[in-house]
Design an enzyme around this catalytic site. Structure first.
Site, short mmCIF file in Angstrom:
data_model
loop_
_atom_site.label_atom_id
_atom_site.label_comp_id
_atom_site.label_asym_id
_atom_site.label_seq_id
_atom_site.Cartn_x
_atom_site.Cartn_y
_atom_site.Cartn_z
N HIS A 276 6.87 -1.78 -8.45
CA HIS A 276 8.19 -1.34 -8.90
C HIS A 276 9.17 -1.35 -7.72
O HIS A 276 8.79 -1.73 -6.59
CB HIS A 276 8.11 0.02 -9.59
CG HIS A 276 7.50 1.13 -8.78
ND1 HIS A 276 8.02 1.56 -7.57
CD2 HIS A 276 6.41 1.90 -9.00
CE1 HIS A 276 7.30 2.56 -7.10
NE2 HIS A 276 6.29 2.77 -7.95
N HIS B 181 8.04 0.06 -4.25
CA HIS B 181 7.23 -0.83 -3.39
C HIS B 181 8.11 -1.93 -2.79
O HIS B 181 7.87 -2.40 -1.68
CB HIS B 181 6.12 -1.53 -4.18
CG HIS B 181 5.20 -0.61 -4.90
ND1 HIS B 181 5.26 -0.41 -6.25
CD2 HIS B 181 4.18 0.17 -4.46
CE1 HIS B 181 4.32 0.45 -6.63
NE2 HIS B 181 3.66 0.81 -5.55
N CYS C 132 -9.87 10.87 -3.47
CA CYS C 132 -8.77 10.61 -4.41
C CYS C 132 -8.70 9.10 -4.62
O CYS C 132 -8.47 8.35 -3.67
CB CYS C 132 -7.44 11.14 -3.89
SG CYS C 132 -6.06 10.52 -4.89
N CYS D 180 -5.18 7.48 -3.73
CA CYS D 180 -4.97 7.19 -2.30
C CYS D 180 -6.08 6.29 -1.77
O CYS D 180 -5.98 5.80 -0.66
CB CYS D 180 -5.02 8.45 -1.45
SG CYS D 180 -3.82 9.70 -1.81
N CYS E 150 -4.92 16.06 -5.75
CA CYS E 150 -4.26 15.41 -4.62
C CYS E 150 -2.75 15.59 -4.83
O CYS E 150 -2.24 15.38 -5.94
CB CYS E 150 -4.60 13.92 -4.61
SG CYS E 150 -3.53 12.96 -3.54
N HIS F 238 -1.14 12.44 -6.13
CA HIS F 238 -1.62 11.87 -7.41
C HIS F 238 -2.07 12.99 -8.35
O HIS F 238 -3.26 13.14 -8.61
CB HIS F 238 -2.75 10.86 -7.14
CG HIS F 238 -2.33 9.72 -6.30
ND1 HIS F 238 -2.55 9.65 -4.95
CD2 HIS F 238 -1.64 8.59 -6.62
CE1 HIS F 238 -2.03 8.53 -4.47
NE2 HIS F 238 -1.47 7.87 -5.46
N LYS G 76 10.09 11.30 -9.00
CA LYS G 76 9.18 10.34 -8.38
C LYS G 76 9.06 9.14 -9.35
O LYS G 76 9.04 9.34 -10.57
CB LYS G 76 7.82 11.05 -8.24
CG LYS G 76 6.75 10.24 -7.61
CD LYS G 76 5.46 11.01 -7.52
CE LYS G 76 4.37 10.00 -7.20
NZ LYS G 76 3.04 10.50 -7.23
N LYS H 259 4.46 5.49 -13.49
CA LYS H 259 4.21 5.04 -14.85
C LYS H 259 4.14 6.24 -15.79
O LYS H 259 4.70 6.20 -16.89
CB LYS H 259 2.87 4.28 -14.88
CG LYS H 259 2.91 3.18 -15.90
CD LYS H 259 1.71 2.30 -15.80
CE LYS H 259 1.76 1.26 -16.90
NZ LYS H 259 0.60 0.41 -16.91
N1 MSP Z 1 -2.75 -0.82 -0.75
C1 MSP Z 1 -2.23 0.22 0.06
C2 MSP Z 1 -1.68 -0.32 1.36
C3 MSP Z 1 -2.66 -1.08 2.19
S1 MSP Z 1 -1.90 -1.71 3.62
C4 MSP Z 1 -3.16 -2.31 4.50
C5 MSP Z 1 -1.10 0.93 -0.69
N2 MSP Z 1 -0.56 0.26 -1.70
S2 MSP Z 1 0.61 0.84 -2.65
O1 MSP Z 1 0.80 -0.19 -3.64
O2 MSP Z 1 0.27 2.14 -3.13
O3 MSP Z 1 1.86 0.98 -1.74
C6 MSP Z 1 2.41 -0.11 -1.02
C7 MSP Z 1 3.61 0.32 -0.20
O4 MSP Z 1 4.67 0.73 -1.07
C8 MSP Z 1 3.33 1.51 0.72
O5 MSP Z 1 3.91 1.32 1.99
C9 MSP Z 1 4.00 2.67 0.01
O6 MSP Z 1 4.44 3.68 0.88
C10 MSP Z 1 5.20 1.94 -0.60
N3 MSP Z 1 5.79 2.68 -1.70
C11 MSP Z 1 5.22 2.99 -2.91
N4 MSP Z 1 6.11 3.71 -3.64
C12 MSP Z 1 7.25 3.89 -2.93
C13 MSP Z 1 8.50 4.47 -3.20
N5 MSP Z 1 8.77 5.12 -4.32
N6 MSP Z 1 9.46 4.36 -2.24
C14 MSP Z 1 9.28 3.65 -1.08
N7 MSP Z 1 8.10 3.09 -0.79
C15 MSP Z 1 7.05 3.26 -1.68
O7 MSP Z 1 -0.75 2.02 -0.31
#
Ligand code: MSP
Length: 474
Positions: A19, A22, A129, A132, A147, A150, A296, A299
Site C-alpha cells: 500500500h 510501503h 509474532c 513481525c 504484539c 500487530h 494506521k 487491511k
Molecule cells: N520484509 C520486511 C523487511 C525485510 S528487509 C530485509 C518487512 N516488510 S514490510 O512489507 O512489512 O515492510 C516494508 C517496509 O515498508 C518497511 O520499511 C516498513 O517500515 C515500511 N512501511 C510499512 N508500512 C508503512 C507505513 N504505513 N508508512 C511508512 N512506511 C511503512 O518489514
C-alpha cells in the site's frame, strides 16, 4: 578513488500487495538514487528493491487462499513490482528472496558464519509474532499479551530445536557503531537503538525446523531446518551488492528502512556482516510511518490505498511530489486524499504548472531567441540546491526549489511582461524568467522525472513552444 553508492529499500513481504505506506520508502530511495546518478554517474550507483518471500506470514497467506506458496508469492511479487513501476522507481534490480542466486548467496553466508563459530545448535522456548516475523519477550507485548504492532494477530508460543546466532557477542561493536557519526540517521534514532543494546542483546534463533515451516532456504549445515526469514532477507542486499561490484570499500552503502524494522538493520545486520568479515553498511536511514486520516493503514481497518490507485487519478509525479514533500522523513505523518488534492492544486497545478505555462506562452509570443540550454551540466549553484540531501532531507530540498519557483512567479507578477512594449526591456525580463525556469527544471529530475522531461522539451531550444498542461486542475 571512485565513489560508488549502493542504495536499498526494505523488501516487502509477499503475503499481500503493498500500500502507499510501503511505497513511501521506495519513492524516497528513488529520489536519492536519481540524485546520486546525477552527481556520480549512473554506472557508479546501484539501487535494489524487491520482495521478501519466505517465512510464516507468506506461507500462511497462501494456505488461507488454498494455493501453493510459490504461486502465491509469484503473484504478489508480480503485483508489487507493477505498483513500484507505476511510481517510476528506477531500481537496478527487483530482487526476490526466492531467486536462485539469492538462495545460494544466503546459504553460503550462513555457512560462513557457522564456520566462523558464530552459529550453534540450541533450543528455543518463547514467543513469536508472525506479523513481525520476530521473537518477542513478555515485556514487548501490550497488556492483552499482543504484539503492539500487530494487535489483530495472536502471539505464537514456540518450543523447538534450532540453530542460534551469537548476536550477544557483537554488543560492544554495535554500540560503537551506533554511536559513530552517520551510521544511523536521523540522530534521534540513536537513543532507541542504544537502549536495545543496554537492555542486553540475546543470541537469536536463525533457523526453524522444516517440519514446522518447510517454506524457506534449506539450512546448509542441517537439511532438517530452514534459514530464519530475517537472516535470509537481510542478505538480499549483499546478494545484489556482491554481484555488482558494490560491496567493497569504495562503496557507500545506504539502507532506507521504516522505524519498525530499524533494529534488524542497525543491530542484527551489521553483526551478521561482522561475523563473516564483510563490509558494514555506511548509513541506515530510518523514516517514520504514514497514517491515513488519523488511522494506521491496514487491511483490517479497510483503509488500504494502493499506489497505482493514486497514480491513475493524479499522475505519477503528483503522487511522488506529495509523498516526498509531506511524507514521514523523520516523524510519522498523517495524510489524507483531501490534503493531496489541495497540494496538487496549490503547488503543482498553480505553482509549477501555471508558472511553466505562463513563461512558455510569453516566450513564444515574444518571438525572442533565448538560445539553447544545457540541462545536463550542473554548476555549483545547481548543486547547492541539493545540499540537504546530505541529511536525506528530500522534503527540504523540494521546499527550497518551490521557494525559488514562487520568487519567479513573483517576478512575473511584478514585471508584467505581457504589458512591456520596449523590446530590449522585454528581452531582459524574459531572459531572466526563461533562465530561472530552465534552472529549476534541471534539478527536478530526482523528484519529478517525467515532468522534468516534459518541461525540458518545451524549454530546451531557442524556440520555446507551449507544452501540454502539466497538472490539469482537479
Ligand atoms: N520484509 C520486511 C523487511 C525485510 S528487509 C530485509 C518487512 N516488510 S514490510 O512489507 O512489512 O515492510 C516494508 C517496509 O515498508 C518497511 O520499511 C516498513 O517500515 C515500511 N512501511 C510499512 N508500512 C508503512 C507505513 N504505513 N508508512 C511508512 N512506511 C511503512 O518489514
Amino acid at each position: 578513488m571512485i565513489k560508488k553508492t549502493l542504495i536499498t529499500t526494505a523488501i516487502d513481504y509477499a503475503n499481500d500487495v503493498i500500500h502507499i505506506g510501503h511505497a513511501y520508502e521506495k519513492i524516497l530511495a528513488d529520489a536519492f538514487a536519481r540524485y546520486q546518478r546525477l552527481i556520480n554517474g549512473k554506472e557508479n550507483v546501484g539501487f535494489v528493491t524487491g520482495t521478501d518471500e519466505h517465512g510464516t506470514t507468506n506461507e500462511k497467506a497462501a494456505k488461507k487462499l488454498g494455493i501453493e506458496t510459490q504461486k502465491h508469492v509469484d503473484n504478489i511479487s508480480d503485483q508489487n513490482k507493477k505498483e513500484i513501476d507505476a511510481l517510476d522507481i528506477s531500481y537496478n534490480r527487483f530482487i526476490r528472496t526466492t531467486d536462485e542466486d539469492h538462495k545460494k548467496v544466503a546459504a553460503d553466508f550462513f555457512k560462513k558464519s557457522f564456520d566462523n563459530g558464530d552459529i550453534y545448535k540450541g533450543s528455543y522456548e518463547g514467543l513469536y509474532c508472525e506479523g513481525c516475523e520476530s521473537y518477542k519477550t513478555l515485556t514487548e507485548l501490550n497488556e492483552n499479551g499482543q504484539c503492539t504492532l500487530h494487535t489483530t494477530r495472536e502471539i505464537q508460543k514456540y518450543q523447538e530445536e534450532n540453530y542460534f546466532f551469537r548476536w550477544a557477542k557483537y554488543s560492544d561493536i554495535l554500540k560503537t557503531l551506533v554511536l559513530s557519526e552517520r551510521f544511523v540517521l536521523p540522530d534521534g534514532k540513536k537513543k532507541e537503538m542504544l537502549s536495545f543494546i543496554e537492555n542486553g542483546i540475546q543470541d537469536i534463533p536463525v533457523t526453524r525446523p522444516k517440519y514446522k515451516l518447510p517454506w524457506g532456504i534449506t539450512c546448509p549445515i542441517d537439511d532438517s531446518q530452514v534459514i530464519y526469514v530475517w537472516f535470509d532477507a537481510l542478505i538480499n542486499y549483499f546478494t545484489y551488492g556482491s554481484e555488482n561490484n558494490l560491496w567493497d570499500n569504495e562503496t557507500e552503502i545506504v539502507h532506507f528502512v521504516g522505524k519498525d524494522i530499524a533494529r534488524w538493520h542497525v543491530l542484527l545486520w551489521p553483526a551478521m556482516l561482522a561475523s563473516v568479515g564483510y563490509k558494514l553498511p555506511t548509513t541506515i536511514y530510518v523514516h517514520g510511518f504514514i497514517n491515513l486520516e488519523g488511522e494506521k493503514i491496514s487491511k483490517s481497518k479497510g483503509n488500504v490505498i494502493k499506489p497505482s490507485e493514486l497514480v491513475n487519478k493524479y499522475g505519477v509525479d503528483a503522487v511522488r511530489y506529495y509523498f516526498l514533500r509531506y511524507g514521514p522523513i523523520v516523524e510519522d505523518v498523517d495524510i489524507s486524499v483531501k490534503h493531496l488534492e489541495d497540494v496538487y492544486n496549490g503547488e503543482l497545478a498553480n505553482g509549477l504548472g501555471n508558472t511553466v505555462a505562463r513563461i512558455a506562452k510569453l516566450a513564444q509570443n515574444s518571438g525572442i531567441d533565448f538560445g539553447d540550454f544545457d540541462f545536463a551540466t550542473f554548476s555549483g549553484d545547481d548543486l547547492k540546491m541539493f545540499d540537504q540531501f546530505h541529511d536525506f532531507r528530500v522534503d527540504l530540498v523540494i521546499q527550497n526549489i518551490w521557494k525559488k519557483l514562487s520568487l519567479l512567479d513573483k517576478h512575473i507578477n511584478e514585471n508584467e511582461p505581457w504589458k512591456i512594449k520596449d523590446q530590449d526591456k522585454l528581452k531582459e525580463v524574459l531572459t531572466y524568467e526563461v533562465g530561472e525556469i530552465r534552472n529549476i527544471t534541471k534539478i527536478l529530475g530526482p523528484f519529478l522525472p517525467s515532468t522534468q522531461k516534459k518541461i525540458e522539451a518545451v524549454f530546451n531550444k531557442s524556440f520555446i513552444k507551449v507544452g501540454e498542461n502539466l497538472f490539469p486542475r482537479l
